[in-house]
Write a protein that holds these residues in place. Sequence first.
Motif, short mmCIF file in Angstrom:
data_model
loop_
_atom_site.label_atom_id
_atom_site.label_comp_id
_atom_site.label_asym_id
_atom_site.label_seq_id
_atom_site.Cartn_x
_atom_site.Cartn_y
_atom_site.Cartn_z
N SER A 91 0.27 -9.39 -1.36
CA SER A 91 -0.77 -9.30 -0.33
C SER A 91 -1.04 -7.86 0.11
CB SER A 91 -0.37 -10.14 0.89
OG SER A 91 0.90 -9.71 1.37
N ASP A 92 -0.03 -7.00 0.03
CA ASP A 92 -0.20 -5.60 0.42
C ASP A 92 0.94 -4.78 -0.18
OD1 ASP A 92 2.08 -5.99 2.09
OD2 ASP A 92 0.81 -6.45 3.80
N PHE A 93 0.88 -3.46 0.05
CA PHE A 93 1.89 -2.58 -0.54
C PHE A 93 3.28 -2.89 -0.03
CE2 PHE A 93 4.42 1.32 -0.65
CZ PHE A 93 4.42 1.55 -2.02
N ASP A 94 3.42 -3.23 1.24
CA ASP A 94 4.75 -3.53 1.78
C ASP A 94 5.38 -4.73 1.07
OD1 ASP A 94 4.77 -1.41 3.55
OD2 ASP A 94 3.94 -2.59 5.20
N ALA A 95 4.59 -5.74 0.77
CA ALA A 95 5.10 -6.90 0.04
C ALA A 95 5.50 -6.49 -1.38
CB ALA A 95 4.06 -8.01 0.01
#
Length: 121
Positions: A91-95
Amino acid sequence: MTQYMISVSHNAAEGPTMENMDLAVIQPIIDAVDAFNDKLREAGAWVFAGGLQPIQATTTVDNTGDTPVVTDGPHAQFAEYLGGFWVIEASDFDAALGWAKAASQACAGRVEVRAFQEDPA
């Protein structure tokens, strides 16, 4: 969702590489990577993954001149080389970074995580 590549690098200068490791040493890593792959699939993050043959199996193709040049071996001589990769959806870079941390632990080595370019259309 954005696709990311988690790449596994090997460094021949830092010690044994997968192609010359004892099976007793490499088997726990193989098992951990298999378990990590299962987690990616269960989470719906799996797109594709693969390990690459040793760097010595590389063939370089340069078709930028008048005639193609095909050479056995890598384009450049570096101790570090790409050993394998995962393509995941997150879903995003952190994930994606969370998956990269787990990948690094599973394969017992450093990994890089990078998003694919967005389609300009």
